[in-house]
Motif scaffolding. Structure first.
Motif, mmCIF file in Angstrom:
data_model
loop_
_atom_site.group_PDB
_atom_site.id
_atom_site.type_symbol
_atom_site.label_atom_id
_atom_site.label_comp_id
_atom_site.label_asym_id
_atom_site.label_seq_id
_atom_site.Cartn_x
_atom_site.Cartn_y
_atom_site.Cartn_z
ATOM 1 N N ASN A 115 0.841 -1.202 0.000
ATOM 2 C CA ASN A 115 0.000 0.000 0.000
ATOM 3 C C ASN A 115 0.872 1.247 0.000
ATOM 4 O O ASN A 115 1.735 1.406 0.867
ATOM 5 C CB ASN A 115 -0.916 0.007 1.225
ATOM 6 N N ARG A 116 0.640 2.136 -0.990
ATOM 7 C CA ARG A 116 1.405 3.378 -1.125
ATOM 8 C C ARG A 116 0.469 4.575 -1.286
ATOM 9 O O ARG A 116 0.717 5.478 -2.078
ATOM 10 C CB ARG A 116 2.352 3.288 -2.333
ATOM 11 N N GLU A 117 -0.606 4.609 -0.526
ATOM 12 C CA GLU A 117 -1.604 5.669 -0.652
ATOM 13 C C GLU A 117 -1.228 6.837 0.264
ATOM 14 O O GLU A 117 -1.511 6.826 1.460
ATOM 15 C CB GLU A 117 -2.991 5.119 -0.330
ATOM 16 N N GLY B 46 -11.242 2.381 2.866
ATOM 17 C CA GLY B 46 -10.241 2.487 3.908
ATOM 18 C C GLY B 46 -9.020 1.603 3.701
ATOM 19 O O GLY B 46 -8.975 0.728 2.832
ATOM 20 N N GLN B 47 -8.015 1.853 4.536
ATOM 21 C CA GLN B 47 -6.803 1.043 4.572
ATOM 22 C C GLN B 47 -6.894 0.054 5.737
ATOM 23 O O GLN B 47 -7.630 0.268 6.697
ATOM 24 C CB GLN B 47 -5.574 1.935 4.756
ATOM 25 N N SER B 48 -6.119 -1.022 5.635
ATOM 26 C CA SER B 48 -6.044 -1.962 6.754
ATOM 27 C C SER B 48 -5.444 -1.260 7.960
ATOM 28 O O SER B 48 -4.581 -0.392 7.835
ATOM 29 C CB SER B 48 -5.189 -3.171 6.368
ATOM 30 N N GLU C 99 2.747 -3.509 16.017
ATOM 31 C CA GLU C 99 1.289 -3.570 15.889
ATOM 32 C C GLU C 99 0.874 -5.035 15.818
ATOM 33 O O GLU C 99 1.289 -5.771 14.928
ATOM 34 C CB GLU C 99 0.833 -2.840 14.633
ATOM 35 N N THR C 100 0.047 -5.448 16.743
ATOM 36 C CA THR C 100 -0.340 -6.856 16.837
ATOM 37 C C THR C 100 -1.829 -7.084 16.611
ATOM 38 O O THR C 100 -2.341 -8.161 16.894
ATOM 39 C CB THR C 100 0.066 -7.428 18.207
ATOM 40 N N GLY C 101 -2.544 -6.087 16.115
ATOM 41 C CA GLY C 101 -3.963 -6.257 15.802
ATOM 42 C C GLY C 101 -4.141 -6.783 14.384
ATOM 43 O O GLY C 101 -3.656 -6.171 13.430
ATOM 44 N N PHE C 102 -4.827 -7.897 14.227
ATOM 45 C CA PHE C 102 -4.994 -8.484 12.889
ATOM 46 C C PHE C 102 -6.088 -7.767 12.118
ATOM 47 O O PHE C 102 -7.163 -7.472 12.648
ATOM 48 C CB PHE C 102 -5.341 -9.968 12.984
ATOM 49 N N ASP C 103 -5.804 -7.485 10.835
ATOM 50 C CA ASP C 103 -6.819 -6.937 9.935
ATOM 51 C C ASP C 103 -6.671 -7.594 8.569
ATOM 52 O O ASP C 103 -5.563 -7.973 8.160
ATOM 53 C CB ASP C 103 -6.680 -5.422 9.806
#
Length: 541
Positions: free
Chosen positions: A278-280, A434-436, A382-386
């Motif tokens: 991702n490069r937004e 949105g982004q992850s 960051e350890t939250g999965f998306d």
């Protein structure tokens, strides 16, 4: 006296050997489609179940066929969803709290027209060439009790009426070669096409622009995909592809392998490696004037990330026990994490399983899902999965209240706990734009359910899910509210599915869901139960 009987051999006359005068010139006969015509079967353009050139029963010329499908998908939904009160103005006197009236209704009509033109006999092998084009025409109407929910302009009021035409498929498929006598093959496909990274839509299920090489080996026991996708921008209110916008600077590279009966007969294993680049860097506002990228959380600075997902999935049965499972590990790096505003490493886990057992006309189900949450929003991990784009067919799917609804959290509703038609609590602006986000509280779900095939035409499904956060640190920081519990609540739902002709041509579904608030939901919103009613009618030609 002894009498002896002897059977006399009976010789059959020999068939004479053909001579030259017995041969006659070859007589041309119609192909198998014209043979049927010679028997008196006529084309019927409006009947999809009898001889119909529009349904590819006969070629339109040579070995080229045409198939037309038309789907009318109608949805009406009435729901309770926490709705933020407008920041600069409100619709009702006394609206002083964060959230106001929660009643919402929505009507959605999608008309999909699928046009397929292909060459080749597809009974035992893939087509030689296939051209597919699927436009979808949408009309949607939304009504809320609060303003600024349908548009950032208060003058737009509490209702919104929109229409849009999107393209959900537009690709060419070329059969490259056969690699065995069993028609194992290699094919390549380019264009807007459907793709699902796993069995249940946990990670990436979308219709996106891409290039895909795929095929089979060992009599279809092994199937593979090598693909690249560049995400298209979506229309805000319909969720359809908006080809009038420049594609997003968001690329997905996928390699996966399906292997039937690898460990156990009747069970298919799948291995996936997926890289999301991702490069937004630009700000993006949706059609309603709401900021979508970056999400309105933390420093609200543009961010970019590189994430690799390693996955193992399975689907099949062990004896009479049906099993579906999924496991993913996400590994990567991100610039400008949403809350720490620093460069971070990403390390997150996801696991899910559904067990079911068939007992005559009843299927009993049990579901489990775990997505890790971030325990410290300010550290460098960051350890939250998306996921990328989830659309889970799991734990009641969109019959479930929590999976179906997007529940807003902060930013006047611009950031939600979970996305619409998603199970993950990911604190992102939306699934479409949105982004992850890997700084999130995670999700834990335990569920039970049952499907009752009361009649061949009628199915009744029941689901009960208990839902928790895995870790509430990120929610507490986002809301500036300490001591938030992990218990979201109980999600109960019932659905009735009726197919009057015992086929998919007409499918009617009516469902009801209620969320009984747990301690966390009560702390964030209120102690009132949240309900939704959904009616869906699908007519297919």
């Amino acid at each position: 006296m002894l009498i002896k009987c002897v059977a006399k051999e009976v010789r059959k006359p020999r068939i004479p050997v053909p001579s030259l005068k017995d041969y006659s010139p070859a007589i041309a006969i119609p192909d198998r489609w014209r043979i049927v015509e010679s028997l008196g079967y006529e084309n019927n353009w409006y009947d999809p179940y009898n001889r119909n050139t529009l349904k590819a029963d006969t070629p339109i010329h040579d070995d080229w066929f045409f198939n037309l499908s038309i789907i009318a998908d109608t949805v009406f939904e009435y729901r309770d969803v926490a709705t933020p009160v407008g920041l600069q103005s409100s619709a009702n006197a006394g609206d002083l709290d964060l959230y106001g009236g929660s009643k919402q209704s929505q009507f959605i009509e999608n008309l999909a027209v699928e046009l397929v033109y292909y060459k080749g006999d597809t009974v035992f092998r893939p087509p030689d060439y296939e051209f597919r084009f699927t436009p979808v025409f949408n009309y949607n109407a939304t009504k809320l009790e609060e303003i600024l929910g349908v548009d950032v302009n208060p003058a737009e009021g509490r209702t919104r009426y929109q229409d849009f035409a999107g393209v959900q498929a537009a690709f060419i498929d070329v059969h490259l070669r056969n690699v065995s006598d069993n028609y194992d093959f290699d094919s390549i496909r380019f264009g807007i096409q459907p793709f699902n990274a796993d069995f249940r839509g946990f990670l990436f299920q979308e219709n996106q622009l891409g290039l895909r090489l795929f095929g089979t080996r060992n009599n279809n026991i092994i199937q593979y995909n090598l693909a690249w996708f560049r995400r298209l921008e979506k229309d805000t209110n319909s969720g359809l592809n908006n080809i009038g916008e420049t594609p997003r600077n968001d690329d997905i590279f996928v390699a996966n392998l399906y292997w039937q009966d690898l460990f156990v007969l009747g069970h298919t294993s799948q291995f996936t490696v997926l890289y999301n680049r991702n490069r937004e860097k630009d700000f993006f506002f949706d059609k309603n004037g709401v900021i979508q990228r970056p999400a309105s959380i933390g420093a609200e600075r543009p961010r970019q990330y590189d994430v690799v997902y390693f996955g193992m999935n399975s689907d099949g049965h062990l004896g009479r026990l049906n099993i579906t499972s999924a496991f993913y590990y996400a590994l990567g790096k991100q610039e400008n994490a949403p809350l720490s505003d620093a460069e971070t490493d990403i390390s997150a886990y996801f696991a899910a399983a559904e067990l079911s057992f068939d007992q005559d006309w009843i299927r009993w189900r049990a579901s489990f899902l775990y997505a890790s949450g971030d325990d410290d929003p300010y550290d460098d991990i960051e350890t939250g999965f998306d996921a990328i784009v989830e659309n889970p067919l799991f734990a009641g799917a969109d019959t479930s209240y929590w999976i179906r609804q997007a529940v807003p959290l902060i930013g006047g509703g611009k950031v939600a706990l979970s996305s619409r038609n998603g199970v993950l609590n990911n604190l992102r602006s939306s699934k479409e734009h949105g982004q992850s986000n890997f700084t999130n509280p995670g999700t834990v779900l335990l569920g039970i359910g049952a499907d009752f095939d009361v009649l061949p035409e009628l199915r009744i499904s029941l689901n009960a899910n208990q839902i928790w956060f895995d870790n509430t640190s990120s929610v507490e920081v986002a809301r500036q509210q300490a001591g938030i519990s992990k218990e979201i609540g109980q999600d109960l739902s019932i659905a009735t599915i009726y197919r009057p002709f015992m086929s998919q041509n007409i499918v009617l579904r009516l469902s009801y869901a209620v969320l009984l608030p747990g301690e966390a939901y009560q702390q964030l919103y209120s102690d009132h139960s949240q309900q939704s009613v959904l009616f869906n009618a699908i007519f297919t030609y």
